[in-house]
Design a protein around this motif. Structure first.
Motif, PDB file in Angstrom:
ATOM      1  N   TRP A  35      65.400  87.712  37.933  1.00  0.00           N
ATOM      2  CA  TRP A  35      65.599  87.295  39.334  1.00  0.00           C
ATOM      3  C   TRP A  35      64.559  87.879  40.294  1.00  0.00           C
ATOM      4  N   ALA A  36      63.367  88.159  39.800  1.00  0.00           N
ATOM      5  CA  ALA A  36      62.315  88.706  40.660  1.00  0.00           C
ATOM      6  C   ALA A  36      61.657  87.579  41.461  1.00  0.00           C
ATOM      7  N   GLN A  37      61.640  87.736  42.760  1.00  0.00           N
ATOM      8  CA  GLN A  37      60.923  86.820  43.641  1.00  0.00           C
ATOM      9  C   GLN A  37      60.103  87.635  44.627  1.00  0.00           C
ATOM     10  N   ALA A  38      58.911  87.168  44.923  1.00  0.00           N
ATOM     11  CA  ALA A  38      58.054  87.877  45.868  1.00  0.00           C
ATOM     12  C   ALA A  38      58.721  87.936  47.237  1.00  0.00           C
ATOM     13  N   PHE A  98      54.836  94.993  43.951  1.00  0.00           N
ATOM     14  CA  PHE A  98      55.942  94.237  43.371  1.00  0.00           C
ATOM     15  C   PHE A  98      55.639  92.742  43.421  1.00  0.00           C
ATOM     16  N   ASN A  99      55.177  92.250  44.558  1.00  0.00           N
ATOM     17  CA  ASN A  99      54.899  90.817  44.695  1.00  0.00           C
ATOM     18  C   ASN A  99      53.861  90.348  43.685  1.00  0.00           C
ATOM     19  N   ARG A 100      52.816  91.141  43.458  1.00  0.00           N
ATOM     20  CA  ARG A 100      51.782  90.766  42.499  1.00  0.00           C
ATOM     21  C   ARG A 100      52.310  90.735  41.066  1.00  0.00           C
ATOM     22  N   ALA A 101      53.384  91.486  40.811  1.00  0.00           N
ATOM     23  CA  ALA A 101      53.896  91.625  39.444  1.00  0.00           C
ATOM     24  C   ALA A 101      54.894  90.546  39.055  1.00  0.00           C
ATOM     25  N   GLN A 127      68.250  98.397  50.620  1.00  0.00           N
ATOM     26  CA  GLN A 127      68.056  97.117  49.955  1.00  0.00           C
ATOM     27  C   GLN A 127      67.221  96.223  50.871  1.00  0.00           C
ATOM     28  N   VAL A 128      66.160  95.639  50.313  1.00  0.00           N
ATOM     29  CA  VAL A 128      65.217  94.853  51.116  1.00  0.00           C
ATOM     30  C   VAL A 128      65.177  93.414  50.602  1.00  0.00           C
ATOM     31  N   PHE A 129      65.260  92.464  51.539  1.00  0.00           N
ATOM     32  CA  PHE A 129      65.234  91.035  51.221  1.00  0.00           C
ATOM     33  C   PHE A 129      64.300  90.323  52.193  1.00  0.00           C
ATOM     34  N   ASP A 130      63.956  89.071  51.846  1.00  0.00           N
ATOM     35  CA  ASP A 130      63.198  88.250  52.794  1.00  0.00           C
ATOM     36  C   ASP A 130      63.972  86.970  53.073  1.00  0.00           C
ATOM     37  N   ALA A 131      63.350  86.026  53.789  1.00  0.00           N
ATOM     38  CA  ALA A 131      64.049  84.817  54.206  1.00  0.00           C
ATOM     39  C   ALA A 131      64.448  83.939  53.024  1.00  0.00           C
ATOM     40  N   LYS A 132      63.741  84.045  51.889  1.00  0.00           N
ATOM     41  CA  LYS A 132      64.100  83.257  50.705  1.00  0.00           C
ATOM     42  C   LYS A 132      65.341  83.801  50.029  1.00  0.00           C
ATOM     43  N   THR A 133      65.498  85.114  50.038  1.00  0.00           N
ATOM     44  CA  THR A 133      66.554  85.747  49.252  1.00  0.00           C
ATOM     45  C   THR A 133      67.838  86.016  50.035  1.00  0.00           C
ATOM     46  N   THR A 134      67.755  86.120  51.352  1.00  0.00           N
ATOM     47  CA  THR A 134      68.977  86.417  52.124  1.00  0.00           C
ATOM     48  C   THR A 134      70.056  85.330  52.007  1.00  0.00           C
ATOM     49  N   LYS A 192      70.507  85.039  33.062  1.00  0.00           N
ATOM     50  CA  LYS A 192      69.413  85.997  33.022  1.00  0.00           C
ATOM     51  C   LYS A 192      68.133  85.191  32.819  1.00  0.00           C
ATOM     52  N   ASP A 193      67.437  84.949  33.922  1.00  0.00           N
ATOM     53  CA  ASP A 193      66.365  83.958  33.911  1.00  0.00           C
ATOM     54  C   ASP A 193      65.032  84.490  33.395  1.00  0.00           C
ATOM     55  N   GLY A 194      64.921  85.783  33.134  1.00  0.00           N
ATOM     56  CA  GLY A 194      63.667  86.335  32.623  1.00  0.00           C
ATOM     57  C   GLY A 194      62.531  86.329  33.622  1.00  0.00           C
ATOM     58  N   LYS A 195      62.836  85.996  34.874  1.00  0.00           N
ATOM     59  CA  LYS A 195      61.795  86.016  35.912  1.00  0.00           C
ATOM     60  C   LYS A 195      61.604  87.468  36.325  1.00  0.00           C
ATOM     61  N   ARG A 196      60.544  88.087  35.835  1.00  0.00           N
ATOM     62  CA  ARG A 196      60.371  89.527  35.868  1.00  0.00           C
ATOM     63  C   ARG A 196      59.325  89.962  36.894  1.00  0.00           C
TER      64      ARG A 196
END
Length: 484
Positions: free
Chosen positions: A403-406, A374-377, A325-332, A388-392
């Motif tokens: 819940w997709a965030q770059a 993934f980030n571009r998408a 599982q991979v996260f960044d500073a925004k998601t941790t 369910k925010d529809g953020k795809r």
């Protein structure tokens, strides 16, 4: 026969104690036989987070059930019988036994009130089932109530209640055979070592076969002998095997189980100290990649409650049976500290994706490409973890539905995970009374069952928090009807 009891309960977890208390309320002399030693008390129930899915009418309804809380900043929508049944039907692909499902749902709320009367304590699960958005805590995923102190608190309260109400409990009591008479009815049990205990009724509540690697391989398939066991090592299918030996009908999804993303460095069987803290359930807010650096599941397909119990199996299918599982500073910051900051958590951190890949021994170019694509998408909808925010993430395979965030803000953090099996779905067929049925669909006189070894409720997946509720509802029914 060395002893005589009205009801013998095999298994000392939540379902077993509920069955015992229900029988005791009706004046029965009740003996609980637990295979494990005292220091392993509680079966799989000890290792749970304590969540219990229940029908309720909203905040005012649950306020009388749980410990005091500040209601002024809490949003909790009602969860109706239709909601609960709909969730069961949806996640099991429409295969759940309708009769059992309706009993589970209709008696869920009253069963929690009954547990409270016995002395168990409940809380709103702010730490697991709510996020703060715009200054308010909003509960999500149809689940809000849990036992105070999680599985450890649940078992401690059950043991206290059993002693207070005159339920006798024996540990190190390995039941290896159900005794039947000439008419086929149950007359008692035999322990390892040959001790015979006579009883008018026997209730099997000793779990599935998740801690038996041979049965896992035979029923779940190749590779399942390699899965880690989240809970007790004593759930080895004894109850199912004994019941089948006296003609019980096998029922349910024998090739299915509850399995989760589990810390890759965890011991092969449950940890009595960390228990559920070894789960890694924050994946909806990051991405999950395999040893080839590729994504393989839709991390945002649904709320965690409706996907976590099936994603362990998906991890086991990957090369080497592990994933990251991979996260960044925004998601941790969205990750639950009790899981991701638990002592000894397997964790890797780096300032770049390539550095993360190198530490993980994954191809650096491939992982960097996966993250870049993934980030571009990622679409531009507003991120909101409580709906369910529809953020795809569109145009990638698989898509990420919510819940997709770059992943673009260092440091980047990776948590290696394997498959942790919780319990198996196949088991015994019971009727509305909790009585075990034979292969002709008739009751085996004096034999009842409750808990994880009841088949027919869960297929492929399960709505989070349903297991403890099921053990309570059907344990209570089994105990009551065993006295008849």
């Amino acid at each position: 026969m060395s002893h005589e009891w009205d009801v013998v309960v095999v298994g000392g977890g939540n379902a077993g104690f509920c069955a015992a208390q229900s029988a005791r309320e009706r004046g029965a002399r009740v003996l609980v036989l637990e295979k494990a030693p005292r220091e392993w008390a509680g079966g799989n129930s000890y290792f749970t987070a304590g969540a219990m899915r229940t029908v309720h009418g909203g905040l005012d309804d649950v306020a009388g059930l749980v410990e005091p809380f500040d209601a002024g900043c809490v949003d909790l929508d009602p969860y109706s019988e239709q909601d609960f049944l709909g969730d069961l039907d949806r996640v099991t692909g429409g295969r759940c036994d309708r009769g059992l499902a309706e009993i589970l749902v209709s008696e869920s709320r009253q069963s929690l009130s009954w547990l409270k009367q016995l002395g168990l304590r409940f809380e709103l699960m702010f730490h697991r089932q709510a996020y703060e958005v715009d200054g308010r805590f909003r509960f999500w995923g149809g689940l809000a109530v849990g036992v105070l102190g999680g599985g450890k608190g649940l078992v401690a309260d059950h043991l206290t209640a059993a002693a207070a109400h005159g339920v006798t409990v024996r540990f190190d009591a390995h039941v290896r055979e159900v005794l039947t008479g000439q008419d086929g009815g149950v007359e008692g049990v035999v322990l390892a070592g040959g001790e015979r205990i006579r009883a008018a009724a026997v209730i099997l509540a000793c779990g599935g076969f998740e801690a038996n690697p041979a049965m896992r391989s035979a029923y779940l398939g190749p590779g399942w002998d390699l899965a880690a066991v989240r809970g007790t090592p004593y759930n080895t299918g004894d109850g199912i095997t004994m019941a089948l030996g006296v003609g019980a009908q096998p029922f349910g999804h024998f090739s299915g189980c509850h399995s989760v993303a589990w810390d890759a460095g965890a011991r092969p069987v449950g940890d009595r100290d960390l228990t559920n803290q070894l789960t890694r359930g924050g994946y909806p807010f990051g991405i999950v990649i395999n040893a080839d650096g590729e994504r393989f599941v839709d991390e945002g397909a649904d709320f965690r409650n409706y996907t976590y119990a099936k994603y362990g199996a998906e991890i086991l299918k990957q090369p080497g049976g592990w994933a990251v599982q991979v996260f960044d500073a925004k998601t941790t910051p969205l990750l639950r500290p009790e899981e991701y900051a638990a002592p000894g958590a397997t964790k890797i951190e780096a300032d770049t994706i390539e550095g993360l890949a190198k530490a993980l021994r994954i191809d650096e170019t491939r992982l960097a490409r996966t993250v870049e694509e993934f980030n571009r998408a990622v679409t531009r909808e507003r991120f909101n973890p409580t709906v369910k925010d529809g953020k795809r993430a569109e145009g990638v395979r698989p898509v990420k539905s919510n819940w997709a965030q770059a992943l673009d803000t260092p440091p980047f953090v990776a948590f290696p995970v394997g498959c942790g099996i919780t319990f198996t779905f196949g088991g015994l067929r019971i009727d509305e009374a909790g009585a075990v049925l034979d292969t002709a669909g008739r009751r085996i006189a004096g034999l009842f069952a409750a808990g994880e070894l009841v088949g027919g409720l869960f297929y492929f997946n399960y709505p989070g928090g349903s297991g403890l509720t099921s053990g309570t509802v059907f344990g209570r029914r089994a105990g009551r009807n065993a006295c008849a």
